[in-house]
Motif scaffolding. Structure first.
Motif, short mmCIF file in Angstrom:
data_model
loop_
_atom_site.label_atom_id
_atom_site.label_comp_id
_atom_site.label_asym_id
_atom_site.label_seq_id
_atom_site.Cartn_x
_atom_site.Cartn_y
_atom_site.Cartn_z
N ILE A 1 -2.97 2.61 6.07
CA ILE A 1 -1.53 2.83 5.92
C ILE A 1 -0.93 3.49 7.17
CG2 ILE A 1 -1.66 3.00 3.42
CD1 ILE A 1 -1.27 6.09 3.81
N PHE A 2 0.39 3.40 7.27
CA PHE A 2 1.12 4.18 8.28
C PHE A 2 1.37 5.57 7.71
CE2 PHE A 2 1.97 -0.21 9.28
CZ PHE A 2 1.81 -0.23 10.66
N ARG A 3 1.37 6.55 8.59
CA ARG A 3 1.50 7.94 8.12
C ARG A 3 2.80 8.15 7.36
NH1 ARG A 3 -0.92 8.93 13.14
NH2 ARG A 3 -2.95 9.92 12.90
N PRO A 4 2.76 8.94 6.26
CA PRO A 4 4.03 9.32 5.61
C PRO A 4 4.91 10.07 6.60
CG PRO A 4 2.14 9.86 4.21
CD PRO A 4 1.58 9.46 5.55
N LEU A 5 6.22 10.08 6.33
CA LEU A 5 7.17 10.72 7.26
C LEU A 5 6.94 12.23 7.31
CD1 LEU A 5 10.43 8.84 6.21
CD2 LEU A 5 8.96 8.36 8.15
N LYS A 6 7.06 12.78 8.51
CA LYS A 6 6.95 14.24 8.67
C LYS A 6 8.33 14.75 9.05
CE LYS A 6 3.83 17.79 10.04
NZ LYS A 6 3.77 18.27 8.68
N PHE A 7 8.96 15.50 8.14
CA PHE A 7 10.34 15.92 8.34
C PHE A 7 10.40 17.19 9.17
CE2 PHE A 7 10.16 13.65 4.25
CZ PHE A 7 10.97 12.58 4.58
N ASN A 8 11.53 17.35 9.89
CA ASN A 8 11.69 18.55 10.72
C ASN A 8 12.43 19.66 9.98
OD1 ASN A 8 14.25 17.52 10.63
ND2 ASN A 8 14.61 17.53 12.84
N THR A 9 12.49 19.54 8.67
CA THR A 9 13.11 20.59 7.85
C THR A 9 12.35 20.63 6.52
OG1 THR A 9 15.19 21.40 6.92
CG2 THR A 9 14.82 19.03 6.84
N ALA A 10 12.69 21.59 5.66
CA ALA A 10 11.99 21.72 4.38
C ALA A 10 13.01 21.74 3.24
CB ALA A 10 11.16 23.00 4.37
N LYS B 1 8.46 6.35 -1.41
CA LYS B 1 9.11 6.80 -0.16
C LYS B 1 8.86 5.77 0.97
CE LYS B 1 10.44 10.92 -1.71
NZ LYS B 1 11.83 11.22 -1.99
N THR B 2 7.62 5.76 1.49
CA THR B 2 7.28 4.80 2.54
C THR B 2 6.13 3.92 2.04
OG1 THR B 2 5.60 6.17 3.60
CG2 THR B 2 7.89 6.49 4.30
N ALA B 3 5.91 2.80 2.71
CA ALA B 3 4.84 1.90 2.28
C ALA B 3 4.38 1.05 3.45
CB ALA B 3 5.31 1.00 1.14
N THR B 4 3.20 0.46 3.29
CA THR B 4 2.66 -0.49 4.26
C THR B 4 2.50 -1.82 3.54
OG1 THR B 4 1.46 1.32 5.31
CG2 THR B 4 0.74 -0.92 5.83
N LEU C 1 0.85 -1.19 0.00
CA LEU C 1 0.00 0.00 0.00
C LEU C 1 0.89 1.24 0.00
CD1 LEU C 1 -2.47 -1.10 2.86
CD2 LEU C 1 -2.53 -1.73 0.44
N GLY C 2 0.69 2.11 -0.99
CA GLY C 2 1.50 3.33 -1.10
C GLY C 2 0.98 4.44 -0.20
N GLU C 3 1.63 5.60 -0.26
CA GLU C 3 1.29 6.73 0.62
C GLU C 3 -0.08 7.34 0.29
OE1 GLU C 3 4.47 9.55 0.68
OE2 GLU C 3 5.72 8.31 1.96
N ASN C 4 -0.57 7.14 -0.96
CA ASN C 4 -1.86 7.73 -1.36
C ASN C 4 -3.02 6.75 -1.21
OD1 ASN C 4 -0.65 10.20 -2.14
ND2 ASN C 4 0.04 9.25 -4.04
N TYR C 5 -2.76 5.60 -0.61
CA TYR C 5 -3.81 4.58 -0.46
C TYR C 5 -4.79 4.99 0.63
CZ TYR C 5 -5.98 0.10 0.77
OH TYR C 5 -6.88 -0.89 1.04
N SER C 6 -6.05 4.72 0.41
CA SER C 6 -7.06 4.86 1.45
C SER C 6 -8.13 3.81 1.19
CB SER C 6 -7.67 6.27 1.46
OG SER C 6 -8.39 6.47 0.26
N LEU C 7 -8.99 3.58 2.17
CA LEU C 7 -10.04 2.58 2.01
C LEU C 7 -11.02 2.98 0.90
CD1 LEU C 7 -10.82 1.71 5.75
CD2 LEU C 7 -9.45 0.41 4.13
#
Length: 980
Positions: A584-593, A569-572, A518-524
């Motif tokens: 899915i598990f939440r995509p990563l939230k970075f502390n920089t931009a 990037k990330t996946a379930t 399951l990719g980052e844009n997956y939803s039920l």
């Protein structure tokens, strides 16, 4: 010649020769052969006719086969190259040897270890004996041992001397009682540009070990890592590293060294107690002053209740260069082993803080027995350490053997002849033994996968914990349905394919098992971003080698083959069937931009497909990297800084595409904002003239955009909770707070859309029917602003009025979405638009005599210093400053040039700030090749960005305003200097 055989004319008149007969026989044979061939041809013709082919085809010259083909001569497995013309130079072989690509330093065979690999694999089934730990810290604070650098597996990391990728290492470590634990350790880069690697590692861990250099103390990245770990709800332990520097380099007396170490612990606690209230060490002064007052009032009570403290056992002291590592407990155990009947746990509790040993009464007291008394930490730990180091460094030949005998350390004559550093390392290694104190600290203060599962799932899983799946993940059940979260992609040695790296949170992952990715844009509701794959091989990664396993139970880290294709990037990863409720598990939230932008194109245009493939691969390899195509067609890469993009370009050129690539000068991303409320109500009609939307724009309250981005407030909350937040924290009217429709350009975007219409004036039911379309138009508009197609930031859009058609046919998305976008643009342009640029926070370390040069370099780049102060216990100054990202290119090189290499700087994105000047002021003339004065910068940035993107030079308001709106503008005389 015989004359009787020939007449006078030379004619032969002798007997008949045999050759004539032979010739006739040969002729007859030839005739017979020809006849046979004709018969064969006839037979072949008959066969051809039977097979449906004609026997009388005309065979062209070029189709005739005179020689056998190369395949017939050499066989089908041999590749043959025919070169008709010699176009290659003599130095280049026609058939090039196969070039083996290798970018990582890997062991060819499994190395010898003190434990069996089978034992390691067996420990994977006992989740209570596993610890998932991230080692992190500021650049060069000693996470990786200097000499071997075993976890720096990329050749580029070895060459540059800096970590670029996070590297997983799994090993079995014993604690002080000899009990074995399976440690999954992630070594992360210390450079602030690569903080995205730390983010991806932290997601898989249950706790961190924060490394702090004893001489440098808490630095820029240390602060950010503490804040990040608090946000991720992780257990925090501290390793104060390089304690030898206090003795060997700074030459501090033992008491001063204690003050230095205590200052570091206090600084960390100041940041831990108030991670969001203050940033930086400015607060630590207030914290320490407050602490001293409270210590006087409450007789040291506060000190006992600190978040990290050597007394609690979550702080250890180390020097990786000299093989030193101890906690208060492990050092007290050395005394216990030497002198016998000592309760080392009770003894350890008296080895930190203002506690003194009275030799007369043989008791510990909180008051010094006499003026010369030293604190117990100095007396029992630092002084013995100082003595060992000074004996080895100072007097090797005479007194060292006697001291070693007293300590029970036996060295051979050859070992005594070693150079100072290896000898010191050997002596310390024999004295301190194994690093069991470090293991004890991690075991006691970092939860096992089973213990930390619930907190981990609550924080990272988008689904609820109340489902059956949530419960099995909370229990870290190896027999439950499979759920695996991957956060990193590691390329193979040759850079051809990727292996996904993740953590199994429930169930057991088997090699060769079919799974659903399951990719980052997956939803039920939208299941498009999912794919069925078959797992290949599975490995446990140990930096430079991998241990292949056939299954991995819950609680462990794993390197997976065969699932890389759909993951970006990330996946379930879950079961292919029967686990339909999995989210899915939440995509990563970075502390920089990622605010630095470069455009790339291949030198040879025909190699564009190779570059695109390379961009896809490099996008997988770096967690926070963004690649996109601008409307002008240029391919853009966004990264966190210069070093980061330099590494990205190296990988793109050498590893993934292997072509020459041109790079444009770096630029930065901008944002667009407003500083006033719209000067009049802006409206727009749909193309069919059946609908009309009216809006105004105004700036958001200070700090609200950051709260939305940091998910302090979420659009998914119910209306009541959302209303309370805005009412209490930002003093909004309750009705307005409950009428928030959306954040934009996405669910955590720094803009707000509010429905400010009144039921008496607007049909709310009709307006609600087009809500989704208006929200889409708002989010489209805020994603690409009207000034230069950059995102809008810090703006509140209010819907004041709406006339919506009764018939559903006349209010479709095709009519409403572009109209909503147009009215967002027109309201934005009427509210005094401004450009925003990213600002870096810079921390510079330099000697006192270089501080003025640092000021000079910063002043030339529009930078300004916020603080400069001496670093306690060292001869260096720490200078903190802000600098615009667009002026930061080459800043570090410039700084080193002006300070003869004595200053060292690190910079990281900090905030957005409005660029001085009006971007729409047409009276400003931009002169080429000349630096612009400050009031002209906004205009210059806007025009140059529009040129680069292939847009017209100026913003044309006729594009965003309807004719009725333009007439309204003309009536009210607010056209100002906008170009028509």
């Amino acid at each position: 010649m015989e004359t009787d055989l020939y007449d006078e004319f030379g004619n032969y008149i002798g007997p008949e020769l045999d050759s004539d007969e032979d010739e006739e026989v040969d002729a007859e044979d030839r005739d017979a052969d020809e006849a046979d061939e004709e018969d064969d041809d006839e037979d072949q013709a008959e066969v051809d006719e039977e097979e449906g082919g004609g026997g009388m085809e005309v065979v062209l010259h070029e189709d005739k086969k005179y020689y056998p083909t190369a395949e017939e001569v050499y066989g089908p497995e041999v590749e043959t190259i025919v070169q008709e013309e010699d176009t290659q130079p003599l130095t280049e072989p026609i058939i090039k040897p196969v070039k083996m690509k290798k970018f990582t330093l890997m062991e060819q065979e499994l190395p010898a270890t003190v434990y069996d690999m089978e034992f390691l694999a067996d420990l994977m089934d006992s989740s209570e004996l596993i610890r998932n730990v991230t080692l992190c810290g500021h650049l060069h604070h000693g996470k990786v041992k200097d000499t071997l650098r075993y976890t720096d597996i990329l050749f580029t990391e070895q060459e540059r001397g800096v970590g670029i990728k996070s590297t997983p290492v799994t090993m079995v470590l014993p604690d002080s009682r000899g009990k074995s634990y399976l440690f999954n350790i992630m070594d992360t880069p210390g450079h602030v540009n690569f903080s995205d690697e730390v983010t991806s590692s932290v997601r898989l861990s249950d706790g961190i070990v924060l490394f702090i250099d004893a001489a440098e103390g808490v630095m820029l990245n240390t602060e950010r890592l503490i804040k990040h770990a608090v946000q991720e709800k992780l257990a925090i332990t501290v390793c104060i590293n390089k304690v030898d520097r206090l003795i060997v380099e700074l030459k501090l007396p033992p008491t001063d060294a204690y003050y230095k170490l205590r200052h570091i612990v206090d600084e960390v606690n100041g940041l831990l107690r108030y991670p969001t209230m203050f940033t930086g060490r400015c607060f630590c002064r207030y914290y320490m002053l407050l602490k001293q007052i409270l210590e006087l009032l409450f007789n040291n009570y506060l000190y006992e209740s600190l978040i990290v403290s050597p007394l609690l056992g979550n702080v250890c002291f180390a020097s990786s260069q000299y093989s030193i590592c101890f906690t208060l407990g492990s050092f007290a155990k050395i005394y216990s082993d030497t002198y016998g009947d000592i309760n080392y746990m009770e003894f350890a509790k008296r080895l930190w803080g203002d506690i003194y040993f009275n030799p007369k009464t043989r008791k510990f007291t909180k008051k010094a027995p006499n003026s010369n008394s030293q604190r117990s930490f100095v007396e029992f730990i630092l002084e013995p350490l100082y003595k060992i180091l000074s004996q080895v460094v100072g007097d090797v030949d005479t007194s060292l053997p006697r001291v070693l005998d007293e300590l029970g350390i036996h060295l051979t004559k050859e070992e005594l002849k070693l150079n100072i550093r290896p000898l010191l390392r050997l002596v310390c290694n024999r004295f301190f033994g194994e690093f069991t104190g470090f293991v004890d600290m991690c075991v006691q203060h970092i939860p096992s996968p089973q213990g930390g599962a619930k907190a981990k799932i609550e924080h990272s899983y988008t689904g609820g914990l109340d489902s059956d799946l949530g419960e099995t993940m909370s229990e870290c059940d190896p027999d439950g349905p499979l759920m695996c979260h991957t956060t990193k992609m590691y390329s193979t040695d040759d850079g051809v394919q990727f292996h996904a790296f993740g953590r199994v949170l429930s169930g057991t992952l088997q090699a060769g098992q079919p799974v659903k990715v399951l990719g980052e844009n997956y939803s039920l509701e939208d299941e498009e971003d999912s794919q069925i794959c078959t797992v290949g091989r599975l490995w446990i990664s140990v930096a430079r080698y991998q241990i292949e396993v056939n299954r991995v139970p819950a609680g462990n880290w794993v390197l997976i083959e065969g699932c890389d294709q759909p993951i970006v990037k990330t996946a379930t990863i879950t079961e292919p069937r029967g686990n339909e409720e999995a989210q899915i598990f939440r995509p990563l939230k970075f502390n920089t931009a990622s605010v630095i932008k470069i455009a790339v194109e291949p030198v040879n245009p025909s190699e564009l497909p190779k570059m695109l493939d390379g961009l896809r691969k490099v996008n997988k390899s770096y967690p926070s990297l963004t690649t996109k195509v601008e409307e002008s067609g240029e391919h853009v890469i966004l990264g966190t800084g210069e070093l980061y993009l330099d590494c990205v370009m190296h990988d793109l050129r050498k590893m993934y595409s292997e072509i020459d690539i041109k790079v444009a000068d770096p630029v930065v991303t901008f944002c667009e904002t407003v500083v006033e409320t719209s000067s009049l109500k802006c409206f727009a009609e749909t193309p069919n003239k059946k609908n009309k939307i009216t809006m105004i724009a105004e700036p958001l309250e200070k700090g609200l955009a950051e709260d939305i981005e940091n998910e302090v407030v979420q659009i998914t909350w119910n209306r009541k909770k959302l209303g309370e937040f805005f009412q209490t924290k930002y003093d909004w009217d309750l009705l307005a707070a409950r009428s928030i429709w959306a954040f934009g350009p996405d669910t955590t975007g720094p803009n707000i859309l509010v429905d400010d219409t009144l039921p008496s004036e607007v049909d709310k039911a009709l307006l609600g029917s087009v809500k989704d379309s208006i929200v889409q138009g708002f989010q489209w508009g805020t994603r690409e602003g009207p000034l230069c197609d950059e995102p809008i930031r810090n703006v509140k859009f209010k819907i004041l009025d709406a006339v919506i058609a009764q018939e559903p046919l006349h209010r479709g998305g095709g009519q409403v979405i572009p109209t909503a976008r147009r009215v967002v643009y027109s309201a934005f342009l009427m509210a005094t638009p401004r450009l925003m640029e990213p600002y870096y926070f810079v921390e510079v370390q330099a000697p006192a005599d270089c501080v003025s040069a640092v000021y000079t370099v910063l002043a030339r780049r529009r930078g300004h210093v916020t603080q400069d102060a001496p670093i306690p216990g060292s001869p260096l100054y720490a200078i903190k400053a802000f600098i615009p990202a667009i002026d930061s290119f080459g800043f570090e090189t410039d700084l080193r040039t002006h300070t003869q290499g004595q200053a060292f700087a690190l910079s990281v994105f900090h905030h957005w700030q409005i660029v001085p000047g009006d971007p729409l002021d047409k009276s400003i003339v931009i002169r080429p090749l000349e630096p612009q004065p400050a009031p002209h910068l906004a205009r210059e940035f806007m025009i140059k960005t529009r040129r680069r993107k292939g847009l017209s030079e100026d913003v044309s308001i006729s594009k965003f305003f309807d004719d009725p709106m333009l007439l309204e503008l003309a009536k009210q005389d607010v056209v100002l200097n906008y170009p028509m």
